[in-house]
Write an enzyme that holds these catalytic residues in place. Sequence first.
Site, PDB file in Angstrom:
ATOM      1  N   ALA A 152       8.094  -5.420  -7.230  1.00  0.00           N
ATOM      2  CA  ALA A 152       9.056  -4.607  -6.508  1.00  0.00           C
ATOM      3  C   ALA A 152      10.536  -5.143  -7.030  1.00  0.00           C
ATOM      4  O   ALA A 152      10.480  -6.329  -7.199  1.00  0.00           O
ATOM      5  CB  ALA A 152       9.253  -4.633  -5.194  1.00  0.00           C
ATOM      6  N   GLY A 185       4.442  -6.294  -6.472  1.00  0.00           N
ATOM      7  CA  GLY A 185       4.272  -4.766  -6.496  1.00  0.00           C
ATOM      8  C   GLY A 185       3.317  -4.432  -7.743  1.00  0.00           C
ATOM      9  O   GLY A 185       2.805  -3.297  -8.036  1.00  0.00           O
ATOM     10  N   GLU A 198      -0.019  -4.791  -6.942  1.00  0.00           N
ATOM     11  CA  GLU A 198      -0.521  -4.044  -5.835  1.00  0.00           C
ATOM     12  C   GLU A 198      -0.785  -2.648  -6.492  1.00  0.00           C
ATOM     13  O   GLU A 198      -1.558  -1.873  -6.279  1.00  0.00           O
ATOM     14  CB  GLU A 198       0.598  -3.962  -4.798  1.00  0.00           C
ATOM     15  CG  GLU A 198       0.761  -5.164  -3.987  1.00  0.00           C
ATOM     16  CD  GLU A 198       1.963  -5.145  -2.725  1.00  0.00           C
ATOM     17  OE1 GLU A 198       2.929  -5.165  -3.477  1.00  0.00           O
ATOM     18  OE2 GLU A 198       1.699  -5.197  -1.859  1.00  0.00           O
ATOM     19  N   GLU A 236       5.333 -13.447  -3.582  1.00  0.00           N
ATOM     20  CA  GLU A 236       6.373 -13.192  -2.321  1.00  0.00           C
ATOM     21  C   GLU A 236       6.520 -14.273  -1.682  1.00  0.00           C
ATOM     22  O   GLU A 236       7.542 -14.714  -1.207  1.00  0.00           O
ATOM     23  CB  GLU A 236       5.773 -11.847  -1.762  1.00  0.00           C
ATOM     24  CG  GLU A 236       5.983 -10.579  -2.412  1.00  0.00           C
ATOM     25  CD  GLU A 236       4.723 -10.245  -3.117  1.00  0.00           C
ATOM     26  OE1 GLU A 236       4.103 -11.127  -3.732  1.00  0.00           O
ATOM     27  OE2 GLU A 236       4.917  -9.053  -3.457  1.00  0.00           O
TER      28      GLU A 236
END
Length: 260
Positions: free
Chosen positions: A66, A111, A114, A134
């Site tokens: 992200a 992300g 993911e 993260e």
Amino acid sequence: MQSKMLLYEELEQKVALITINRPDKLNALNYDLLRELESAMEQVEQGDIRVVVLTGSGTKAFVAGADLDEITSRSPLELWTFLRQGQKVLRLMEEMEKPVIAAVNGFALGGGFELALACPLRIAVENAYFSFPEVSLGLMPGFGGTQRFPKAVGKTLALEYLLAGSRLGAAEAHRIGLVNRVVPAGELLTKTLELAGQIASHSPAAVRLILQSVRGGCELTGECGELLEAALTALCSSTEDSREGLTAFKERRKPAFTGR
Ligand code: COA
């Protein structure tokens, strides 16, 4: 398709190639990119594309996560909107009635990991790796990583990677069943498009219903899963594609499937 951060190509055999194209930020996912991805997937779902291949631009990163700028510059409610958009588009991809293959061309972090997990099939280059960094930033995965990863590899293994933030290399990812194949970097697109083409040559109706049966079955207990399978198999056997497939078999010719 008008898009700034995605490249969209329709290739032979009704295969769509979508490339996340933000090389200066290692293809990190910001809000606008996630909206573009949603539009692209909706376009694919509605059109006559049979298989989607999703990759990242360049040779270094599939997706570096992200966009950290989004995370650090937003109010809690704006961040909520960003995270829900990410979850929405990943769920859309996971639930598409056409298979999406992630062609993982480099590292898939946070992300990006993911995103790959939301694709039903994954092919990775030898030097690709996956990780959830993260935790090292005082953050946690928010695009479904704490949900899909344990379902994919089991809770114990998933927790190790989620809590330690360690790198999962392509070979190990293949060993634990997280990627379908590992290929040399120069062969990623050829090999992925080969698999996409093979799937696209079959009945789109059967492909669609097999996807639904596997997906639905993973959420159900044994007998309910079998009931779903029986119902979908009956539906599949009544399609024009199944008549065409069986007729072509008898006539010793290649079937011409339409997806009806
Ligand atoms: N969000 C926003 N920008 C990112 C990014 C991310 N997740 N990951 C990389 N970038 C940007 C960098 O800020 C840099 O931009 P700049 O040139 O404008 O400064 C550019 O992409 C290149 O990254 P850089 O760090 O210079 O490359 P590197 O090869 O030295 O390191 C990484 C690559 C992936 C190891 C490093 O960029 C990194 O750790 N990124 C964060 C990964 C992460 O934590 N993802 C999960 C987010 S929740």
